[in-house]
Structure formats: C-alpha cells, structure tokens
Design an enzyme around this catalytic site. Sequence first.
Site, PDB file in Angstrom:
ATOM      1  N   ASP A 204       0.858  -1.187   0.000  1.00 30.86           N
ATOM      2  CA  ASP A 204       0.000   0.000   0.000  1.00 30.86           C
ATOM      3  C   ASP A 204       0.894   1.238   0.000  1.00 30.86           C
ATOM      4  O   ASP A 204       2.119   1.119  -0.060  1.00 30.86           O
ATOM      5  CB  ASP A 204      -0.930  -0.005   1.233  1.00 30.86           C
ATOM      6  CG  ASP A 204      -0.178   0.216   2.547  1.00 30.86           C
ATOM      7  OD1 ASP A 204       1.069   0.310   2.532  1.00 30.86           O
ATOM      8  OD2 ASP A 204      -0.845   0.306   3.591  1.00 30.86           O
ATOM      9  N   ASP A 206       1.370   4.858   2.280  1.00 32.59           N
ATOM     10  CA  ASP A 206       0.963   5.471   3.547  1.00 32.59           C
ATOM     11  C   ASP A 206       1.382   6.936   3.599  1.00 32.59           C
ATOM     12  O   ASP A 206       2.524   7.261   3.260  1.00 32.59           O
ATOM     13  CB  ASP A 206       1.629   4.724   4.719  1.00 32.59           C
ATOM     14  CG  ASP A 206       1.450   3.222   4.654  1.00 32.59           C
ATOM     15  OD1 ASP A 206       0.361   2.748   5.012  1.00 32.59           O
ATOM     16  OD2 ASP A 206       2.387   2.514   4.224  1.00 32.59           O
ATOM     17  N   ASP A 332      -3.271   4.378   2.802  1.00 28.62           N
ATOM     18  CA  ASP A 332      -3.585   4.740   4.190  1.00 28.62           C
ATOM     19  C   ASP A 332      -3.254   6.200   4.411  1.00 28.62           C
ATOM     20  O   ASP A 332      -2.139   6.641   4.112  1.00 28.62           O
ATOM     21  CB  ASP A 332      -2.758   3.904   5.183  1.00 28.62           C
ATOM     22  CG  ASP A 332      -3.291   2.492   5.344  1.00 28.62           C
ATOM     23  OD1 ASP A 332      -4.476   2.256   5.032  1.00 28.62           O
ATOM     24  OD2 ASP A 332      -2.508   1.622   5.776  1.00 28.62           O
TER      25      ASP A 332
HETATM   26  P1  TTP Z   1       1.978  -1.043   6.638  1.00 30.36           P
HETATM   27  O1  TTP Z   1       1.517  -0.153   5.559  1.00 30.36           O
HETATM   28  O2  TTP Z   1       1.095  -2.195   6.985  1.00 30.36           O
HETATM   29  O3  TTP Z   1       3.415  -1.684   6.368  1.00 30.36           O
HETATM   30  P2  TTP Z   1       4.669  -1.122   5.577  1.00 30.36           P
HETATM   31  O4  TTP Z   1       4.369   0.191   4.949  1.00 30.36           O
HETATM   32  O5  TTP Z   1       5.803  -1.173   6.527  1.00 30.36           O
HETATM   33  O6  TTP Z   1       4.929  -2.232   4.484  1.00 30.36           O
HETATM   34  P3  TTP Z   1       4.187  -2.385   3.065  1.00 30.36           P
HETATM   35  O7  TTP Z   1       5.180  -1.936   2.048  1.00 30.36           O
HETATM   36  O8  TTP Z   1       3.880  -3.835   2.943  1.00 30.36           O
HETATM   37  O9  TTP Z   1       2.960  -1.544   3.078  1.00 30.36           O
HETATM   38  O10 TTP Z   1       2.184  -0.230   7.963  1.00 30.36           O
HETATM   39  C1  TTP Z   1       2.927   0.963   8.002  1.00 30.36           C
HETATM   40  C2  TTP Z   1       3.307   1.290   9.400  1.00 30.36           C
HETATM   41  O11 TTP Z   1       2.222   1.790  10.112  1.00 30.36           O
HETATM   42  C3  TTP Z   1       3.797   0.069  10.166  1.00 30.36           C
HETATM   43  O12 TTP Z   1       5.025   0.354  10.745  1.00 30.36           O
HETATM   44  C4  TTP Z   1       2.832  -0.125  11.249  1.00 30.36           C
HETATM   45  C5  TTP Z   1       2.263   1.261  11.402  1.00 30.36           C
HETATM   46  N1  TTP Z   1       0.959   1.360  12.071  1.00 30.36           N
HETATM   47  C6  TTP Z   1      -0.157   0.648  11.682  1.00 30.36           C
HETATM   48  O13 TTP Z   1      -0.129  -0.125  10.725  1.00 30.36           O
HETATM   49  N2  TTP Z   1      -1.311   0.802  12.391  1.00 30.36           N
HETATM   50  C7  TTP Z   1      -1.404   1.647  13.437  1.00 30.36           C
HETATM   51  O14 TTP Z   1      -2.475   1.787  14.043  1.00 30.36           O
HETATM   52  C8  TTP Z   1      -0.232   2.390  13.796  1.00 30.36           C
HETATM   53  C9  TTP Z   1      -0.234   3.343  14.931  1.00 30.36           C
HETATM   54  C10 TTP Z   1       0.910   2.227  13.088  1.00 30.36           C
HETATM   55 MN    MN Z   2       2.635   0.466   3.824  1.00 37.70          MN
HETATM   56 MN    MN Z   3      -0.491   0.845   5.566  1.00 39.70          MN
END
Ligand code: TTP
Ligand code: MN
Ligand code: MN
Length: 408
Positions: A204, A206, A332
């Site tokens: 995703d 973020d 996100d």
């Molecule tokens: P992700 O998007 O799930 O993971 P990522 O970006 O590290 O890997 P990918 O490339 O597969 O997307 O999560 C991003 C960060 O956000 C991860 O360190 C965890 C953090 N996080 C949450 O996912 N949920 C929450 O509620 C909080 C506070 C942080």
């Molecule tokens: Mn991510």
């Molecule tokens: Mn995410």
Amino acid sequence: AEPGAELQVALVPSYACQRHTPLLHHNTVLTDALSILAENAELTDNEGRGVAFRRAAALLKSLPHEIRGMEQLKGLPCLGDHCLRVIKEVLEDGTCSEVETTRQSGQFTALKALTGIFGVGAKTADRWFREGIHTPSDLQRSGHTLNRAQQAGLQYYDDLNRPVTKAEADAIGRIVERAVSEVLPGAEITLIGGFRRGKNTGHDVDFLITHPDEGKEEGLMVKVVSWLEAQDFLLYQKTTRNSYLESKDGPARPPSNMDRFERCFSIFRLSTHNGVRMTETDPHSHFSVHPHDSHPTPQTCRTVDVLSREDSSEIGQPQSSHSQSWRAVRVDLVVSPYSQFSFALLGWTGSKLFERELRRWAVHEKAMTLSSHTLYDSKQRQYLRANSEEEIFALLGLEYVPPCGRNA
Ligand code: TTP
Ligand code: MN
Ligand code: MN
Ligand code: MN
C-alpha cells in the site's frame, strides 16, 4: 576464524531498535525461511512464536556479512533453539523440511490467499478455511455475507495483490497533495510506511498529514476524502475518527487532545495512462519532505513509465473491463496534530517489528510508554515533548536510526 570476529559478534545488541537493519542484506536465504515460519505462526494464532521468528530474522538482516556456518552464530542474541535448528538445516541442506512442509501445506496456502483479501484477518480466514473455503473464488461462490471492505477486497483482489511501485506511490502522492492543498492550504504531507524506509514496492502507500497551526488539522480527513470522492479517485474508504482510542498499545487514558487523531483506509483508482510518460518536474512537490524531517528522502525529478499490465483476473471480476486504464491501490492516510507529528512519523514509518521493539525497549529498559502520539515517562510521571524523531530516540537513550535502517 578471524581474530576479533567473536568479539564483534558479542557486541550485536538484542533490540532491533539498537541496530541498523538495511533493506538489502546478506542472509536472505535464512531470513526467507524464518519469515515463512513467522507468517505461518501469525496466521495460526501463535503471535508469540511469530515474533520470535521475526526477531531472529531481523537479527540476521542486521549482520554485515553472510552466515555460512553455525560457529558464526555464537554469542548472537535473538536466536532460540527452534531458530537455530532451522538455520542449521538450511546451512547444511539448502532447505529446511519444516519450512518446505509449511510452504506447501494446504492450510498455509489457503490462509495466505484468504488474508490476501483486503478486510480479511487471520481469524476470519481460519474460520472460512475450516468451512472448506480455501480461495477467493471459493469465498465468492459460498454466498457468505461480506462487509464493505471484504467486498472491495474481492472485487480488486488481483490489483491489491500486485505490488505498488515507487512511481505509483509518487503518483498517488501528487493526488493526495492536490487534495490536501485544495481543502487546507499550508497542510503538509509526508510519505511514511515502507516507502519512507526506502522500499521499491509496497502493499500500500501510507501518508501522514499535518498543519503547522495546531487545530487547523481538525476535521481535515473528512474534507480530503470528500474532495477525493468528488474527483472520482476513491473506490473504497473507511474513515476512523480516532484509531488511537481503539488501539491496544496506548496508555489506558490518553490526554483529551488525542481524540483528534484521524485515519482513513482507502482504495484509490489510479490512472495508469497506458504508455504515457509521467514526468515529475514540480519543484514544489515536497510530499515526502517535512520541515521537521532532517533526513528526508530526496525527491529528485524522475521520469517513469507506468507500464500496462496483463489482465490476470483469476476470479472473473470486472477487472477485465478496465485493465488498461487504471488500477486499484491501497492507500492509508493519517492526520496528526502538529505537536504529535514526530511521534506519528516514528510510529508510522515501521517496520512493524521495529515499532514493536521500540515500544518494548521503552517499557523494559526505560520505564516509558511510547505510542504514535506521545512518550510517557513513568518515573517522572509526565509526557515528554519531542520535535523530531532524533529527539525521541535521544529521550529513549537510543542512537538515532534513520528510516532506511528500520527494515527489521
Ligand atoms: P503497513 O503499511 O502495513 O506496512 P509497511 O508500509 O511497513 O509495508 P508495506 O510496504 O507492505 O505496506 O504499515 C505501516 C506502518 O504503520 C507500520 O510500521 C505499522 C504502522 N501502524 C499501523 O499499521 N497501524 C497503526 O495503528 C499504527 C499506529 C501504526
Ligand atoms: Mn505500507
Ligand atoms: Mn499501511
Ligand atoms: Mn558485506
């Protein structure tokens, strides 16, 4: 063995937040094996075992050399008996039977396929698996009532399981930047998650959004989402007013300014402009650079080809009709008050294990509680302020680890 090699090994610290863990490392054969076991543990409700395998893998990722024999592991932390057994087998035979059995097991394959559906967690996947549902197609045929997220997850299954490229992340960033500047001039957006750690692809994209005038960010998410919806950029969105209060990790009673924390899980409709070159030349594009961020990822001008993709829809969903013009991308969005920005940035940059290790370090070594909003010192009985990630590391008594070193 080289003189001094053992001494060096003895100095490897045990918390991942005390080490630099790069994206590319020297022990992928071993860490791939351990990651399968970690994933399987997580999918079968064995969180503790999952963390143990993840910690072992993270330790190996942080080593500056390739492990070729068991003697090189002497004195290293994070390696329990089970992990050592797995490593020994891989070093001797090239593979580990437990890993291969897991990888090929029907349960593992099915739980992976089902949790690959957006909106489906391990518990739901396990329940469906026990009912004989092993694939997204099985689920679709089952006639189960699905929530909105799961319906979208099924509908865009292929797209959402295709890695998002950095070029696509940048394209999404420009859209979010436009949305944010339309509804609240002066608001700042920062790329977080895996892409901030230097990953080339992600599951995703973020983003963290804030505004220098504290309070201006209130209600921002709803406005951003409305703008995006009006422009037809969103295939799905769920906005949570306050994810902080629902989180299991924060202190039980957060200060009242916490209830402004907003989060949006969404699926973007990203134009792929088949065959068209997308050129980023906007010098004002700063979405991954924040004034607080003294280690920004340089956003150099780049020219990228967003290639067309084969239509590989496995479950016969309406993807075939749009396969050449757009794709679905999980995005996100998080809005943070300016005073909590550094905590949000640190908390959302990941990796998940790195975050977990930071919080464990804080509690067990410093008697502090770290969240993506605050740092609480239990001895001084007060919240500690910080204006940068560097300051948070310093308050925790840790050497600063830049985002690219947080790939634990
Ligand atoms: P992700 O998007 O799930 O993971 P990522 O970006 O590290 O890997 P990918 O490339 O597969 O997307 O999560 C991003 C960060 O956000 C991860 O360190 C965890 C953090 N996080 C949450 O996912 N949920 C929450 O509620 C909080 C506070 C942080
Ligand atoms: Mn991510
Ligand atoms: Mn995410
Ligand atoms: Mn090396």
